[in-house]
Design an enzyme around this catalytic site. Structure first.
Site, PDB file in Angstrom:
ATOM      1  N   ARG A 238      22.511  52.795   5.784  1.00 28.75           N
ATOM      2  CA  ARG A 238      22.242  51.333   5.659  1.00 28.75           C
ATOM      3  C   ARG A 238      21.492  50.669   6.667  1.00 28.75           C
ATOM      4  O   ARG A 238      21.777  51.014   7.980  1.00 28.75           O
ATOM      5  CB  ARG A 238      23.525  50.830   5.249  1.00 28.75           C
ATOM      6  CG  ARG A 238      24.387  50.961   4.020  1.00 28.75           C
ATOM      7  CD  ARG A 238      23.700  50.360   2.759  1.00 28.75           C
ATOM      8  NE  ARG A 238      24.333  50.618   1.468  1.00 28.75           N
ATOM      9  CZ  ARG A 238      23.968  51.572   0.517  1.00 28.75           C
ATOM     10  NH1 ARG A 238      23.031  52.285   0.967  1.00 28.75           N
ATOM     11  NH2 ARG A 238      24.528  51.635  -0.371  1.00 28.75           N
ATOM     12  N   GLU A 267      16.653  44.122   3.215  1.00 37.55           N
ATOM     13  CA  GLU A 267      16.032  44.534   2.077  1.00 37.55           C
ATOM     14  C   GLU A 267      15.602  43.481   1.022  1.00 37.55           C
ATOM     15  O   GLU A 267      16.743  42.633   0.841  1.00 37.55           O
ATOM     16  CB  GLU A 267      16.493  45.769   1.679  1.00 37.55           C
ATOM     17  CG  GLU A 267      16.394  46.924   2.643  1.00 37.55           C
ATOM     18  CD  GLU A 267      17.394  48.172   1.881  1.00 37.55           C
ATOM     19  OE1 GLU A 267      17.612  48.095   0.748  1.00 37.55           O
ATOM     20  OE2 GLU A 267      17.571  48.925   2.670  1.00 37.55           O
ATOM     21  N   HIS A 285      13.779  52.220   0.182  1.00 36.80           N
ATOM     22  CA  HIS A 285      15.245  52.517  -0.411  1.00 36.80           C
ATOM     23  C   HIS A 285      15.276  53.509  -1.665  1.00 36.80           C
ATOM     24  O   HIS A 285      15.769  53.055  -2.569  1.00 36.80           O
ATOM     25  CB  HIS A 285      16.105  51.436  -0.617  1.00 36.80           C
ATOM     26  CG  HIS A 285      17.399  51.667  -0.503  1.00 36.80           C
ATOM     27  ND1 HIS A 285      18.541  50.630  -0.003  1.00 36.80           N
ATOM     28  CD2 HIS A 285      18.294  52.785  -0.827  1.00 36.80           C
ATOM     29  CE1 HIS A 285      19.656  51.049  -0.015  1.00 36.80           C
ATOM     30  NE2 HIS A 285      19.686  52.217  -0.512  1.00 36.80           N
TER      31      HIS A 285
HETATM   32  P1  NDP Z   1      31.284  59.716   2.554  1.00 33.71           P
HETATM   33  O1  NDP Z   1      32.413  58.770   2.577  1.00 33.71           O
HETATM   34  O2  NDP Z   1      31.516  61.140   1.652  1.00 33.71           O
HETATM   35  O3  NDP Z   1      31.179  60.049   4.079  1.00 33.71           O
HETATM   36  C1  NDP Z   1      31.082  58.950   5.264  1.00 33.71           C
HETATM   37  C2  NDP Z   1      30.979  59.797   6.572  1.00 33.71           C
HETATM   38  O4  NDP Z   1      30.735  59.084   7.541  1.00 33.71           O
HETATM   39  C3  NDP Z   1      32.196  60.604   6.874  1.00 33.71           C
HETATM   40  O5  NDP Z   1      32.232  61.758   7.544  1.00 33.71           O
HETATM   41  C4  NDP Z   1      32.956  59.748   7.846  1.00 33.71           C
HETATM   42  O6  NDP Z   1      33.879  60.119   8.654  1.00 33.71           O
HETATM   43  C5  NDP Z   1      31.582  58.916   8.440  1.00 33.71           C
HETATM   44  N1  NDP Z   1      32.134  57.628   9.032  1.00 33.71           N
HETATM   45  C6  NDP Z   1      32.490  56.566   8.498  1.00 33.71           C
HETATM   46  N2  NDP Z   1      32.758  55.612   9.149  1.00 33.71           N
HETATM   47  C7  NDP Z   1      32.325  56.070  10.544  1.00 33.71           C
HETATM   48  C8  NDP Z   1      32.334  55.418  11.710  1.00 33.71           C
HETATM   49  N3  NDP Z   1      32.510  54.184  11.934  1.00 33.71           N
HETATM   50  N4  NDP Z   1      31.789  56.246  12.677  1.00 33.71           N
HETATM   51  C9  NDP Z   1      31.453  57.397  12.682  1.00 33.71           C
HETATM   52  N5  NDP Z   1      31.392  58.073  11.462  1.00 33.71           N
HETATM   53  C10 NDP Z   1      31.730  57.201  10.480  1.00 33.71           C
HETATM   54  O7  NDP Z   1      30.083  58.922   2.180  1.00 33.71           O
HETATM   55  P2  NDP Z   1      28.799  59.728   1.458  1.00 33.71           P
HETATM   56  O8  NDP Z   1      28.252  60.964   2.274  1.00 33.71           O
HETATM   57  O9  NDP Z   1      29.118  59.825  -0.028  1.00 33.71           O
HETATM   58  O10 NDP Z   1      27.647  58.375   1.800  1.00 33.71           O
HETATM   59  C11 NDP Z   1      27.355  58.060   2.910  1.00 33.71           C
HETATM   60  C12 NDP Z   1      26.650  56.560   2.910  1.00 33.71           C
HETATM   61  O11 NDP Z   1      25.480  57.172   2.742  1.00 33.71           O
HETATM   62  C13 NDP Z   1      26.975  55.683   1.703  1.00 33.71           C
HETATM   63  O12 NDP Z   1      28.070  54.816   2.139  1.00 33.71           O
HETATM   64  C14 NDP Z   1      25.671  54.876   1.584  1.00 33.71           C
HETATM   65  O13 NDP Z   1      25.912  53.693   2.600  1.00 33.71           O
HETATM   66  C15 NDP Z   1      24.744  55.748   2.249  1.00 33.71           C
HETATM   67  N6  NDP Z   1      23.554  56.068   1.163  1.00 33.71           N
HETATM   68  C16 NDP Z   1      22.529  55.635   1.056  1.00 33.71           C
HETATM   69  C17 NDP Z   1      21.524  56.170   0.078  1.00 33.71           C
HETATM   70  C18 NDP Z   1      20.240  55.480  -0.012  1.00 33.71           C
HETATM   71  O14 NDP Z   1      19.682  55.342  -1.026  1.00 33.71           O
HETATM   72  N7  NDP Z   1      19.545  55.523   1.197  1.00 33.71           N
HETATM   73  C19 NDP Z   1      22.211  56.857  -1.488  1.00 33.71           C
HETATM   74  C20 NDP Z   1      23.513  57.116  -1.238  1.00 33.71           C
HETATM   75  C21 NDP Z   1      24.309  56.876   0.158  1.00 33.71           C
HETATM   76  P3  NDP Z   1      35.059  59.599   9.549  1.00 33.71           P
HETATM   77  O15 NDP Z   1      35.815  58.693   8.434  1.00 33.71           O
HETATM   78  O16 NDP Z   1      35.900  60.814   9.817  1.00 33.71           O
HETATM   79  O17 NDP Z   1      34.461  59.011  10.627  1.00 33.71           O
END
Ligand code: NDP
Length: 327
Positions: A238, A267, A285
């Protein structure tokens, strides 16, 4: 399903979603010119909302706590996208409203695009194509570029999509490490509990964490400085996750070498300063934007809503909101 419930649609959505919403619900539009009147009159009857910033290119309003306060009968918010920073999910949880997103169905698509963006950024594929189209080739070969061959890759976020990206990048034979708050069981890559440490040790930093307050500007000037002058930043998460002003400065001053960006702070507006730079690859995006994947996401939005109003649990509720069966 019971008689058609009132549903609030916060902005434009794909035609296949809108057709099915209209079939199952009485749809009210928040992006209509008379939205305030609609909210005042219909607000108390609204039982569902469909939202998703970016589902068709922007224009949708966030589902904030203030908006939910005006919808006292709201039971469920179905978000188009796995990222649901378009909804205040914590507030929804407090209010007993279920929020759903669209996880899983887009992982491979987003991971494929990310690999393309990594190669485009490091090997300067768009720049090379612009060079050819501008008729510059006969006057000399395109300049040599950086390579993935001598690089270590760092992934910020090792969730569903982070893992799919890593699996693909394994094929490139380069070392992979990652940062997340907790180590992920069963993945073979080195875990860095400290983001700065990861940035210091890798040459390509790929960001794929959720948006929202917790990750806001986590990629800041300090992280970029740690990534260093031969480093590349790839953001498919994001826009809010990266301090965009710090990134522009880092790219202008050579603090890092290059960036590949699919997402931006405001955006669909992209800063002129980024567009003016030649060491960035900019995408509007599009990481999940294929017919197949967007249709699967759209169907999941609809299926969550129809399940709920048929008395079944939602298919993909987010962790912040209660999973219960509708009344
Ligand atoms: P998941 O929830 O499966 O994974 C999120 C990961 O981020 C986990 O490893 C989590 O680990 C880590 N994380 C979360 N918060 C933090 C933090 N504060 N610090 C460090 N690590 C963190 O999500 P997805 O893989 O399904 O999707 C991830 C994101 O990708 C979505 O939320 C979306 O915003 C973005 N996305 C963008 C797209 C685009 O069009 N460009 C399309 C699809 C998704 P932990 O909790 O252990 O920290």
């Amino acid at each position: 399903m019971s008689a058609r419930p009132d549903l609030l649609q916060t902005g434009p959505m794909m035609a296949m979603i809108e057709a099915q919403l209209n079939e199952h619900f009485t749809v009210h539009r928040l992006d209509a010119p008379d939205a305030e009147a609609v909210l005042a009159e219909i607000g108390p009857h609204i039982r569902a909302a469909a939202t998703g910033v970016g589902s068709t290119g922007g224009g949708a309003r966030r589902v904030t706590d203030a908006l939910m306060a005006r919808l006292p009968a709201l039971e469920i918010v179905a978000n188009f996208g796995v990222g649901y920073d378009s909804v205040d999910a914590e507030a929804a949880g407090r209010r007993g409203i279920v929020v759903t997103n669209t996880p899983g169905v887009l992982d491979d698509e987003v991971a494929d695009l990310t690999v393309g963006l990594v190669l485009s950024t490091i090997r300067q594929l768009p720049q090379a194509e612009r060079y050819l189209r501008a008729g510059k080739w006969p006057s000399g070969a395109f300049p040599l570029t950086a390579t993935l061959r001598d690089r270590t890759i760092g992934i910020v976020g090792m969730g569903r999509i982070g893992k799919a990206i890593a699996q693909r990048l394994e094929g490139f034979g380069r070392p992979i490490a990652y940062h997340s708050r907790r180590p992920v069981e069963g993945v073979p890559y080195r875990h860095y509990p400290d983001l700065l440490g990861l940035a210091r040790d890798v040459d390509v930093l790929i960001v794929i964490v959720p948006g929202g307050p917790e990750t806001n500007h986590m990629i800041n000037a300090e992280v970029l400085a740690a990534l260093g002058p031969t480093g590349s930043l790839i953001n498919v998460a994001r826009g809010s996750v990266v301090d965009e002003e710090a990134l522009i400065k880092a790219l202008q001053q050579g603090t890092i070498a290059s960036a590949g960006l699919d997402v931006f702070a405001n955006e669909p507006h992209v800063p002129e300063a980024l567009i003016a730079l030649d060491n960035v690859v900019l995408l509007p995006h599009v990481a999940s934007a294929t017919h197949l994947t967007r249709n699967a996401m759209g169907q999941l939005v609809v299926d969550n809503l129809t399940a709920w109003f048929s008395g079944r649990p939602p298919l993909t509720p987010v962790p912040e909101t209660p999973v219960k069966t509708p009344a």
